[in-house]
Design an enzyme around this catalytic site. Structure first.
Site, PDB file in Angstrom:
ATOM      1  N   HIS A  75     -15.712   0.999  -3.828  1.00  0.00           N
ATOM      2  CA  HIS A  75     -14.277   0.995  -3.582  1.00  0.00           C
ATOM      3  C   HIS A  75     -13.821  -0.261  -2.843  1.00  0.00           C
ATOM      4  CE1 HIS A  75     -10.513   3.090  -3.792  1.00  0.00           C
ATOM      5  NE2 HIS A  75     -10.309   2.999  -2.494  1.00  0.00           N
ATOM      6  N   SER A 123      -6.360   0.907  -4.422  1.00  0.00           N
ATOM      7  CA  SER A 123      -6.524   2.322  -4.102  1.00  0.00           C
ATOM      8  C   SER A 123      -5.186   3.051  -4.223  1.00  0.00           C
ATOM      9  CB  SER A 123      -7.147   2.462  -2.720  1.00  0.00           C
ATOM     10  OG  SER A 123      -7.599   3.774  -2.487  1.00  0.00           O
ATOM     11  N   ASP A 171     -17.819   2.934  -7.720  1.00  0.00           N
ATOM     12  CA  ASP A 171     -16.736   3.467  -6.891  1.00  0.00           C
ATOM     13  C   ASP A 171     -16.773   4.992  -6.961  1.00  0.00           C
ATOM     14  OD1 ASP A 171     -14.469   4.121  -5.516  1.00  0.00           O
ATOM     15  OD2 ASP A 171     -13.160   2.712  -6.562  1.00  0.00           O
ATOM     16  N   TYR A 214       0.835  -1.208   0.000  1.00  0.00           N
ATOM     17  CA  TYR A 214       0.000   0.000   0.000  1.00  0.00           C
ATOM     18  C   TYR A 214       0.871   1.259   0.000  1.00  0.00           C
ATOM     19  CZ  TYR A 214      -3.826   3.175   1.132  1.00  0.00           C
ATOM     20  OH  TYR A 214      -4.751   4.200   1.102  1.00  0.00           O
TER      21      TYR A 214
END
Length: 709
Positions: free
Chosen positions: A681, A564, A646, A484
């Site tokens: 999302h 993301s 999303d 991430y």
């Protein structure tokens, strides 16, 4: 990894491996991509001319709908034809099918918790009358829609345990609607609150109403793409329409301020967290609900993060990183709030603080040591008392309990151990199992170990590597590297049934703790944001090189996956180091770094990324923006993933990126766009949809790694 000669030699070897991996997918050569017209759209950024030929995909026009349908059909057909996919879905389903619970919490005489019997689309909220009472279903979100796409986004029970407030979202959207239920009868109440985003509901002391934040209703057709500004804080009194709600606080002079409301445990104070986008810093205001009066701006400057822990009369306790990047606990007397009068109770330590709670009139401090949880107990003066013995190396979540209670509950999990609920007896200093799952695999058959490697600039980075015992480090293991790296969010151990299925087949699952997260405090976060974002990418590439050099895997067996902000990382992996990977999966990613702030809540991320509207930020954003760094060359197999609802990271990012990579792909590897229907999302995604997605991910990886077993 510091030496240029080593890096150069490795790059040559990796490129060859990547090309071999792509050639292994014979189906890719037969793919016929949908026709994607281009336009001559050119934007001027401070004298730099930037083409945006797929700007037309930033709409919901019939032409875009047709293109999306064609891309979806292509991806669905490709994935369904992978022979191993059905077998994967069957095994993941079996592993997923186990009873699981959340940590319980008490309100009034009632005890509340969530339970999932295994494959329910959404977990069910139960209520129990006291510790020895019989539990019954209070709210089953699976009954809210036929396909499980209406999910609970939050629940709050009044202090007396009599009324439930619950938020719901449809198809994964960030928009929430909050409703209410009588706990004793299970009957719905008439109250309804709409147009809520990024807010919970907080009950007043007597259960007469809730505080919440909302936006104005969006203009027609802009609910999923319109920009969200000017959040306002309201109080809703039960039994009245939302139109009569009392406006508690707003700041039209600061349209980018957001408000998080909570009420102190004793009901005395309304606590107002004032945020600015996704900046990890916040202001803190409060209102005395007993005396009334105006909102008090206790901490008016945006200079650090502040998290309210509790209070003794007018003395407020906070966890903050002001002049303490790893966090500390301070006491502020609201009668003399000048910084010179603040008292440090628990000073900054070696490990960053994740959470501080008050239980048994003591501070329970949750910290991270190399991204693994530790729990320590301090008295109210800040004196260290003891360390709580945890069940192993993993992560603690869901800590729940009351200040005067000697009992607290928490969930504990690792990459190979499913979440179990534990009871902490503060008085006896004991931790005991409360609820443990019965699993369709043996955790003892797997290993989850932590290693450390050096990034490009020499920074030491931790990484967890999980796999089935007995694998050989011969460079031939299919490996998934998930990461991430941003927004001050740590990647602590998280369990996934799908990952067990991957490891059962000989796969390796690796998670590095890149800069940009909070694993080592605010300094670690800042080292991976704005103009330093390249550090995050370099940390990730170094993790891949470590896995290759130590024999876990090779470029033809290495997959890259992130969601993301992690999807942005995947875009950078594809455009900067395609030689390292056999397959890259950017999921719901931020891929257009010049226009991300133009949609929904994207403006809020400028505190993390910067903005192309600023002359100082544009050069570095343009330099790494995945969309703007695609060029004609051979790319590894690519599955861009998004969802049609999303409204966090709008699908336009993925549409434009997929179209660009498809047009510029010079190799035989496939480039497909997987589009989830009636999803957002990621939050609230029903179980069956999660299983299908995981099956597609691992099937795509195995096929493009040449794994047919």
């Amino acid at each position: 990894m510091k030496g240029q000669l080593l890096a150069s030699a490795l790059a040559v070897a990796l490129l060859a491996g990547c090309q071999q991996a792509g050639q292994g997918d014979t189906q890719a050569a037969t793919l016929s991509y949908p026709q994607t017209p281009t336009t001559d759209q050119i934007d001027d950024y401070f004298g730099t001319q930037v083409a945006d030929p797929y700007r037309w995909l930033e709409s919901d026009s019939p032409e875009v709908s047709r293109w999306v349908s064609e891309q979806k059909t292509l991806a669905d057909d490709y994935l369904s034809a992978i022979p191993v996919r059905a077998e994967l879905e069957k095994r993941i389903t079996a592993l997923w099918n186990y009873e699981r619970f959340s940590a319980p919490y008490r309100r009034g005489d009632n005890i509340f918790y969530f339970r999932n019997d295994g494959l329910q689309s959404q977990s069910v909220l139960y209520v129990q009358d006291g510790p020895k009472g019989t539990a019954r279903v209070l709210l089953d979100p699976n009954r809210l829609s036929g396909d499980g796409t209406v999910a609970l986004s939050g629940t709050q029970v009044s202090n007396n345990g009599k009324v439930l407030a619950y938020g719901t979202s449809k198809s994964g959207s960030d928009w929430q609607q909050w409703q209410f239920m009588d706990v004793a009868t299970g009957q719905p109440l008439a109250d309804k609150l709409e147009w809520i985003k990024f807010s919970s509901a907080s009950w007043d002391k007597d259960g007469k109403g809730v505080f919440y934040a909302r936006y104005d209703a969006p203009k027609g057709g802009e609910a999923l793409s319109g920009v969200n500004y000017n959040q306002k804080l309201y109080y809703h009194r039960m039994g009245t329409p939302q139109s009569q709600d009392q406006l508690v606080y707003q700041r039209p002079d600061h349209k980018d301020w957001g408000f998080g409301a909570d009420v102190s445990e004793d009901g005395r104070y309304l606590l107002i967290y004032v945020s600015k986008g996704t900046d990890s810093r916040n202001r803190f205001f409060y209102k005395d609900l007993q005396k009334g009066g105006k909102v008090v701006e206790l901490i008016p400057d945006l200079e650090a993060s502040y998290s309210f822990i509790g209070h003794d009369g007018p003395v407020f306790y906070f966890e903050t990183n002001l002049n303490a990047p790893k966090g500390k606990v301070v006491a502020i007397d609201t009668r003399s709030p000048a910084k010179a009068n603040w008292k440090t109770l628990i000073p900054e330590g070696d490990n960053p603080i994740s959470q501080v709670s008050l239980f048994n009139d003591q501070f329970l401090v949750l910290t991270m040591k190399d991204a693994l949880s530790e729990l320590k107990v301090h008295d109210l003066k800040g004196t260290y008392l003891r360390t709580v013995a945890l069940p192993g190396k993993g992560s603690v979540s869901g800590l729940s309990g009351k200040r005067k209670s000697s009992e607290a509950y928490f969930s504990f999990a690792s990459y190979i151990q499913a979440p179990s609920i534990y009871k902490l007896d503060m008085a006896q200093n004991s931790v005991s199992p409360y609820r443990q799952p019965v699993l369709a695999y043996n955790p003892d058959d797997f290993v989850s170990e932590q290693v450390f490697y050096r990034s490009k600039d020499g920074t030491k980075v931790p990484m967890m590597i999980s796999y089935k015992k007995g694998i050989k480090l011969d460079g031939n293991n299919p490996t998934l590297l998930y990461a991430y790296g941003g927004f001050n969010i740590p990647l602590t151990p998280r369990f996934s049934s799908a990952n067990i299925a991957w490891m059962e087949r000989g796969g390796v699952y690796a998670v590095p703790n890149l800069r940009g997260g909070s694993e080592y405090g605010e300094a670690w976060h800042q080292a991976g944001m704005k103009e330093k974002k390249q550090n995050v990418f370099d940390d990730y590439f170094a993790a891949a090189e470590y896995l290759i050099q130590t024999g876990y895997t090779s470029p033809k067996k290495l997959g890259a996956y992130g969601r993301s902000n992690g999807g942005l990382l995947m875009g950078a992996a594809l455009t900067q180091r395609p030689d390292l990977f056999a397959a890259v999966l950017p999921a719901v990613g931020v891929l257009d770094m010049l226009r991300f702030h133009k949609f929904t809540i994207g403006w809020a991320w400028t505190s993390e990324y910067g903005s192309a509207d600023n002359a100082a930020d544009f050069p570095y954003l343009y330099a790494y923006s995945p969309l703007h760094n695609v060029k004609k060359r051979a790319y590894p197999a690519t599955m861009v993933m998004t969802a049609d609802h999303d409204d966090r990271v709008v699908p336009y990012h993925s549409f434009k990126f997929a179209a660009t990579v498809q047009a510029d792909q010079q190799g035989p590897a496939p480039v497909i766009l997987r589009i989830e229907h009636n999803a957002g999302h990621g939050a609230g995604k029903p179980t069956a949809m999660q299983i299908r997605e995981a099956s597609d991910i691992f099937a795509f990886l195995l096929k493009n790694m040449g794994e047919t077993r």
